[in-house]
Every structure is written in structure tokens, then in C-alpha cells.
Enzyme design. Structure first.
Site, PDB file in Angstrom:
ATOM      1  CD  GLU A   1      35.911  37.410  32.131  1.00  0.00           C
ATOM      2  OE1 GLU A   1      36.172  38.102  32.908  1.00  0.00           O
ATOM      3  OE2 GLU A   1      35.393  36.089  32.083  1.00  0.00           O
TER       4      GLU A   1
ATOM      5  CD  GLU B   1      37.264  32.732  32.022  1.00  0.00           C
ATOM      6  OE1 GLU B   1      36.869  32.904  32.885  1.00  0.00           O
ATOM      7  OE2 GLU B   1      38.253  33.308  31.250  1.00  0.00           O
TER       8      GLU B   1
END
Lengths: 510, 88
Positions: free
Chosen positions: A173, A313
Site C-alpha cells: 500500500e 487483501e
């Protein structure tokens, strides 16, 4: 009557078993308490890993486990987690709950867990706050076979033999918690860091050893619908990349969570009405559009689909259970979560030509967990039972299928098809049909037309009223049940999918 | 469909209004059905045991992640330690 058409002659792609992968982060009670309790715990354990948890996870054939984060990965310094435990550095986990992290679960413990689970390894490196040297030396520590400073250190810490790193994530991320980077900046950093993620299997002196590249590198991909990120990263990674196959990467990640009421408020895991049920499921179905649109950009750079899309995710993200630490992300899990899992896994199966790994968040006690623990108690969630049911698709061949649906729901913006499906021919040679019925109250009669003769069929189902869940007081309310209301006929099968259900039929073909 | 493509979860957690969270928790406790709650005496007994426990961290039990004032009020909940410290 809904028609389900199955063409077993048309094999589309292999469903990588890693699509059924998992994620474990140093967050809340996922690792500590959920998986690792230490050798001295009164809870039964093997080398510190809870026996009940490991056994339950082995039963669903966990194929791969991502670790140590998540956001935690970009603040994790691997050297804090090796050596004698009493000497390991104690830090505050600033990302999640502000609790003390004593690093008693580190690299050695992770590989021990994967050994016990019999699964592949997916280690996520620190690009956001770590150095190139740190990442390079971690890879050397884990995988170098022979004489080197890091291999020596590993041996001194009790593990002479190198481990196998199957996947290595170069940052996490990085558009957000991993450094707030722009796509171009991250991509240049990715190119630099990944250069030093060396594949030491190439340097093996043993002629018997398999020497094809063994570490698959995962580049940080987009959040949800950030198509600019996908394009920007790929453009930079493919620029002047001659001689390096497919933009220096083997996988590009995608993160997408379902939170019915939005990012800030999210919504309760257990207290919801029919409107929120359909809103949640429509948001789960959005995964299909995300894969198609990000996939279309990937096709421009990588038409042969050599780069895997890795949804590392995904899952439901609700408001935490009342009275629990908001940083621990502990939530209950209902029939609604079972539907989200079934729908999403059917989508992944159907896109298995591009999606070759996915890791639901997270494996124990965090977000859409498989298992919940409290002290020495453990319960299996409805989502666990879906992963148990869908393990039949691991490494199976996706075959062409189509189902006749109608649009249902209560709000125009959140209408959904009443059914989803995917079909594969498993390694066992049998046909596996998984179907979800999204309707809260309407059963669906399904006429499955199959292009071969059916000799036998068995079924299993997860179903219940939409709020049903397992609790520590009532752990067996939602279970995988036998489903035998299936009629064989000349054309195939006929059965009724109850409302709020996920079912699996195993078909033997003549 | 989505709310913001790039965000920092860390900041959002820091931005969380703790006072509001705890107010909601106390409201939740107040709204629990009487029959689901332990007696006032039992509640205070449980909390006094928690106060002397090493697993208590800023009002939270590190073993279960629950704020103990919430957990202790509920009849069905036990202490997650082994053995259960609340069992008389």
C-alpha cells in the site's frame, strides 16, 4: 426455473490454489493469541503455535500465507525478530491498537508456522521505511544456501538450511500507509528494491537442484478503483525494461474491502437489515468490475498474462465488535460473510487466467476471519466453512458455465443478480459446481444442463437466516451441512438453492 | 461507488474520536437488557480482579482485546485467562 449451462469440453484456465490464500498481520490478536501463544502457554501448542488453530487451518488446505503485513510490513524491521527471544526489541505497534510488540514471532516462527500448515510462503518486505540493504539482507538470510554473512547468522539462530520464499512483496500500500507515494515514484523505487531481491536458487552449486527462478516478486498495485495507479506503475516499470521480463514483476497486487456504509462508518457486522444485506453483496460483486478494468490495463502491457493479479487483501470490513479495541479490527462473521466469500471466490475462479493469488484478510481474529479465539476456546466462522467447501477448486480446471439470473434487491443502486456460480474439474477428475443464492427469502430452482452424463452427485451447503453466526456460547449454529436434494436426469441435474445459501455439488461423470 | 482511492489508515485511526467511542460503549452497556447483565456486585467483583491483572492495558484486556468494563458486565462472558480468574 433458472438454467445453469455447463460445458466441460471448454476448459478455460487453471484455478491456482493460491486464490484460496490467507493473510496474517501483526494486528490485534491475529498473530499473538490467535496463532502464536508461545511454548510455555497452557494452551496446547507445537513450538508456540496453537494446535487447535493449526489443525483447523490444515483442514481447509491453506495454500499460502502472507506475512507480516499489511501496513505493519512497511514499518517492520526483520532483524528485530530474530535471535534469542529475551533479547528481541520491544516496540509499539503504532498502526494497530498501540500495543506492545515484543517480536517473539519473527522470521523463524513464520516459517515454522508455514511448515506446520504445509503452505507456501509470501513475505512482504519493507519498502516504505526500510532500506534496500535491509530488504536484500532479509532475502539473503531466508534463502541463501552456502557461505555468506546472513546464512551464517541464520545458522547461529538455529536454522542451518535456507527456507523457500515463494512470493516476496516489495512494499505494501505504498499509495497510503507504505509511504504516500505517487505511482511513478513508487514504481522507480520498486525497480530499485526488487533488483536486490536476489534469487539465490540461481547460484546453487548443486547440479541436481532445480534452478528456475523461485522467488516471485509482487509489485504494489492499486487500491480499489485507482486505475491511474495501475497505469502509472506499469508504464514506469515497463519503460526501458528490455532484458527483464514483464516489467520486473511476477505479480501486481489489488486491495479491495467491502464496507457497507463506507470507509469511515463501515457498519455493524451483526446488526443489519435487508437493504444493507443487498448493499453489502452488491459491493462484493464490484470485485468483478475491478478485476476486469485493472485487468484491461494490465493486458495493454502484458497481453500474455504473465503478470498475476494478486488480490492480497480482500473481504468484509465492519465496525469492530462493541467494547473491543478499535485498532484490533475484531468483528463477528455471519451468513452474510459466507455469501461475500462465496460470491468473491466464484469471481476469482472465473478470472483465474489473470487472478492467480488472493489472500483474504485475515486468517484469525481480524476482519473476515476463518477462526475466532478467546483464551483456549476457538470457533469456526461461516467464512471458514466456505473455504472448506471451495477447497475443491484448488488447482482445478475452470470450465465454461453460465447461469440464468434475475435482478433482485431493494434499492436501485444496489441491485444484484440472485445467483452466481463457478464450475471446475478438480484434480480428482470430478466436476465441482459452487452456487450462491443471494436472495434473502426466495429459493431458486436450478436446472443444470451438463454436456456429459452424470453418474452420481453429492452436495454440501452453508445456509441460514442472514444474521446467523457462531459464537463461543453457540459454536455450531452455522456449519457445513449435507445437501442431498439433488435430482439427476438425462440432461444433468435439478436442485433448489435455498435463500441465503452457498452450495457445492460434486458430480461424477460417466 | 468508492470513497477515496488513496488514504492512510494510520491517520484515520489516530483521528478516531476516542471520547466518542467510549461514550458509545457506555451507552451500549446501558442499553443492554437487564437479564443479560451481571449484578452490580458481581460487576464490581470482576472489575476489581481485572484491575489487579497484568493483562490489563489502558482499560483493555490484552488476551481478548475487549475493554473490561464492557466484557465484565455481560453474563455470558468469562475471563479469557486460563484458568478463568472470574470464577469464584
Amino acid at each position: 426455473m433458472a438454467k445453469l449451462l455447463i460445458n466441460t469440453e471448454r476448459k478455460l484456465s487453471k484455478i491456482s490454489k493460491e486464490i484460496y490464500g490467507h493473510f496474517s498481520e501483526h494486528l490485534g490478536r491475529c498473530i499473538y493469541e490467535g496463532i502464536y501463544v508461545g511454548e510455555d502457554s497452557p494452551i496446547e501448542n507445537v513450538n508456540g503455535m496453537r494446535t487447535d488453530v493449526v489443525e483447523a487451518l490444515k483442514a481447509i488446505k491453506v495454500p499460502v500465507l502472507r506475512w507480516p503485513g499489511g501496513c505493519f510490513a512497511d514499518e517492520y524491521h526483520w532483524e528485530d525478530g530474530i535471535g534469542p527471544k529475551e533479547e528481541r526489541k520491544t516496540i509499539i505497534n503504532t498502526h494497530w491498537g498501540g500495543v506492545v510488540e515484543d517480536n517473539s514471532f519473527g522470521t523463524h516462527e513464520y516459517f515454522e508456522l508455514c511448515r506446520q500448515l504445509g503452505c507456501k510462503t509470501y513475505v512482504n518486505g519493507n519498502l516504505g521505511s526500510g532500506t534496500v540493504r535491509e530488504m536484500s539482507e532479509w532475502v539473503e538470510y531466508m534463502t541463501f544456501k552456502g557461505v555468506s554473512p546472513m546464512a551464517k547468522l541464520r545458522a547461529e539462530n538455529g536454522h542451518e538450511e535456507p527456507w523457500k520464499v515463494d512470493y516476496f512483496g516489495v512494499g505494501n500500500e505504498n499509495w497510503g500507509c507504505g509511504g504516500n507515494m505517487t505511482p511513478e515514484y513508487y514504481a522507480n523505487e520498486y525497480r530499485r528494491y526488487q533488483t536486490y531481491v536476489r534469487d539465490y536458487s540461481q547460484h546453487s552449486m548443486d547440479p541436481q537442484e532445480h534452478i528456475k527462478p523461485s522467488i516471485l516478486k509482487v509489485c504494489c498495485g492499486p487500491n480499489v478503483d485507482d486505475y491511474e495507479w495501475t497505469r502509472g506503475v506499469l508504464e514506469t516499470c515497463f519503460r526501458h525494461s528490455e532484458g527483464s521480463p514483464h516489467g520486473f514483476m511476477d505479480g501486481l497486487s489489488l486491495h479491495y474491502y467491502v464496507h457497507p456504509e463506507g470507509w469511515v462508518k463501515k457498519g455493524s457486522a451483526t446488526d443489519f437489515d435487508e437493504k444493507v444485506w443487498y448493499k453489502t453483496l452488491s459491493k462484493a460483486l464490484y470485485m468483478d468490475e475491478l478485476i476486469r478494468r485493472h485487468g484491461a490495463i494490465m493486458d495493454e502491457f502484458d497481453p500474455n498474462k504473465e503478470i498475476a493479479m494478486i488480490v492480497d487483501e480482500w473481504g468484509t470490513w465492519f465496525t469492530v465488535e462493541p467494547g473491543t479495541n478499535p485498532g484490533f479490527l475484531y468483528q463477528q462473521n455471519t451468513i452474510r460473510d459466507a455469501l461475500v466469500a462465496g460470491i468473491t471466490l466464484n469471481i476469482f475462479n472465473k478470472h483465474s487466467d489473470r487472478v492467480r493469488m488472493a489472500n483474504i484478510a485475515q486468517i484469525v481474529n481480524v476482519l473476515q476471519a476463518m477462526l475466532l479465539t478467546e483464551g483456549d476456546k476457538m470457533i469456526k466462522t461461516p467464512t471458514y466453512h466456505i473455504f472448506d467447501m471451495y477447497k475443491c477448486h484448488q488447482d482445478a480446471q475452470l470450465v465454461e458455465s453460465w447461469i440464468d439470473t434475475k435482478t433482485i434487491g431493494l434499492e436501485e443502486e444496489y441491485m444484484v443478480p440472485n445467483l452466481t456460480e463457478s464450475v471446475s474439474i478438480g484434480e480428482d477428475g470430478k466436476l465441482h459446481i459452487t452456487v450462491t443464492n443471494l436472495s434473502v427469502e426466495e429459493a431458486s430452482e436450478i436446472d443444470a444442463v451438463i454436456d456429459c452424463r452424470v453418474s452420481s452427485v453429492t452436495g454440501e451447503i452453508v445456509t441460514g437466516e442472514m444474521h446467523e453466526m457462531n459464537t463461543f456460547e453457540d459454536p455450531g449454529r452455522v456449519q457445513l451441512q449435507k445437501f442431498d436434494a439433488v435430482e439427476m436426469n438425462e440432461k444433468g441435474l435439478r436442485f433448489v438453492a435455498p435463500p441465503c445459501s452457498v452450495l457445492h455439488l460434486t458430480v461424477e461423470m460417466a | 461507488m468508492q470513497e477515496g482511492q488513496r488514504y492512510c489508515r494510520k491517520c484515520l485511526l489516530r483521528e478516531m474520536d476516542e471520547a466518542e467511542y467510549f461514550k458509545n460503549m457506555y451507552d451500549y452497556i446501558a442499553r443492554l437488557p437487564h437479564e443479560d447483565k451481571v449484578s452490580d456486585e458481581e460487576y464490581e467483583r470482576r472489575l476489581s480482579i481485572c484491575k489487579g491483572c497484568d493483562y490489563l492495558l489502558q482499560g483493555m484486556c490484552r488476551l481478548c482485546g475487549c475493554y473490561v468494563e464492557m466484557r465484565a458486565v455481560m453474563k455470558v462472558r468469562g475471563c479469557p485467562d486460563i484458568p478463568d480468574r472470574w470464577k469464584a
